[in-house]
Design a protein around this motif. Structure first.
Motif, PDB file in Angstrom:
ATOM      1  N   GLU A 112      69.892  21.855 112.371  1.00  0.00           N
ATOM      2  CA  GLU A 112      70.795  22.814 111.754  1.00  0.00           C
ATOM      3  C   GLU A 112      70.058  23.922 111.003  1.00  0.00           C
ATOM      4  O   GLU A 112      70.497  25.072 110.991  1.00  0.00           O
ATOM      5  N   LYS A 161      76.706  23.426 112.526  1.00  0.00           N
ATOM      6  CA  LYS A 161      76.406  22.054 112.904  1.00  0.00           C
ATOM      7  C   LYS A 161      75.762  22.051 114.284  1.00  0.00           C
ATOM      8  O   LYS A 161      75.954  22.963 115.077  1.00  0.00           O
ATOM      9  N   ARG A 162      74.984  21.011 114.568  1.00  0.00           N
ATOM     10  CA  ARG A 162      74.495  20.842 115.939  1.00  0.00           C
ATOM     11  C   ARG A 162      75.656  20.413 116.832  1.00  0.00           C
ATOM     12  O   ARG A 162      75.870  20.957 117.895  1.00  0.00           O
ATOM     13  N   ARG A 163      76.377  19.384 116.377  1.00  0.00           N
ATOM     14  CA  ARG A 163      77.558  18.919 117.091  1.00  0.00           C
ATOM     15  C   ARG A 163      78.740  19.000 116.138  1.00  0.00           C
ATOM     16  O   ARG A 163      78.778  18.307 115.126  1.00  0.00           O
ATOM     17  N   GLY A 164      79.667  19.857 116.451  1.00  0.00           N
ATOM     18  CA  GLY A 164      80.776  20.128 115.538  1.00  0.00           C
ATOM     19  C   GLY A 164      81.907  19.142 115.712  1.00  0.00           C
ATOM     20  O   GLY A 164      82.526  19.079 116.776  1.00  0.00           O
ATOM     21  N   ALA A 194      78.565  25.836 116.131  1.00  0.00           N
ATOM     22  CA  ALA A 194      77.837  24.642 116.551  1.00  0.00           C
ATOM     23  C   ALA A 194      77.390  24.789 117.997  1.00  0.00           C
ATOM     24  O   ALA A 194      77.910  25.635 118.739  1.00  0.00           O
TER      25      ALA A 194
END
Length: 231
Positions: A112, A161-164, A194
């Motif tokens: 992030e 975020k990397r993965r939202g 993300a």
């Protein structure tokens, strides 16, 4: 590290009980004292294990165990809980030891903080006319990743975020509720950015008037991406 490939059965006793019947498995004894039992499947997850602090003791089988084919026993006991992992070895196919040395640790690319720095440098990805105000804008409940101004001069808060997931949307919602009480920066709109955004998170964000932005990390680094850009 010691790696043993052997026909063995495994029993775990203590806070729970578990049994692995006789089969060929990989036994991994690490320098920290931990023992992991692996099969040829299941990805990275061991079938059973004992984490340190623990003690490993090797013993000879009883007469009855020996007649059943057991050649040696390993008893791994956790020093705090008293839980025990007992491995009954039958036929050993391989037994090797390796000195791995000190591991330098994992360096992650695309975390992030990297995404935040790249988006701050490429703030136009938020839309034409957007300008960076500041990174890590502190609120009473934590820092907002990026604070920007849109083409009309209105404040935009960006959570990265990397993965939202839904948790990230809830986090940004709390920031927006507080920031919109501050007359110096209100009104504040939100952008949830993300690499991947879960459908449920997108639905929740859009229902709350939060815009979603999918970030192509490779493209942002200047590497041509093989994945289509989504917005």
């Amino acid at each position: 590290m010691r790696l043993v490939i052997a026909n063995c059965s495994v029993d775990y006793t203590g806070r729970l009980t578990a049994h692995l019947p006789l089969a060929t498995r990989v036994l991994m004894l690490k320098a920290d004292g931990s023992l992991l039992v692996h099969s040829d499947g299941g990805s990275y997850k061991p079938l059973n294990w004992m984490s340190p602090p623990c003690v490993v003791e090797t013993s000879e089988p009883t007469e009855d165990q020996a007649s059943a084919g057991v050649t040696a026993l390993w008893t791994v006991t956790h020093q705090k809980t008293g839980d025990a992992l007992v491995v009954r070895l039958h036929e050993v196919h391989s037994d090797t030891s390796h000195e791995l040395g000190i591991d330098p640790g994992l360096t992650k690319d695309g975390v992030e903080s990297h995404l935040q720095a790249l988006l701050a440098d490429q703030i136009e990805l938020l839309g034409d006319g957007h300008e960076l105000w500041r990174r890590e804008y502190m609120t009473p409940i934590g820092p907002v990743d990026i604070l920007a101004r849109d083409a009309a001069g209105a404040t935009v808060a960006v959570e990265i975020k990397r993965r939202g997931g839904i948790d990230g949307v809830e986090q940004l919602t709390r920031y927006l509720e507080l920031m919109n009480r501050d007359p110096r920066i209100a009104p504040v709109s939100g952008v949830f950015a993300a690499q991947e955004i879960a459908p449920q998170a997108r639905t929740l964000a859009e229902d709350r008037g939060i815009r979603c932005l999918v970030l192509d990390y490779d493209q942002m680094k200047g590497i041509e991406s093989k994945r289509p850009t989504l917005f």
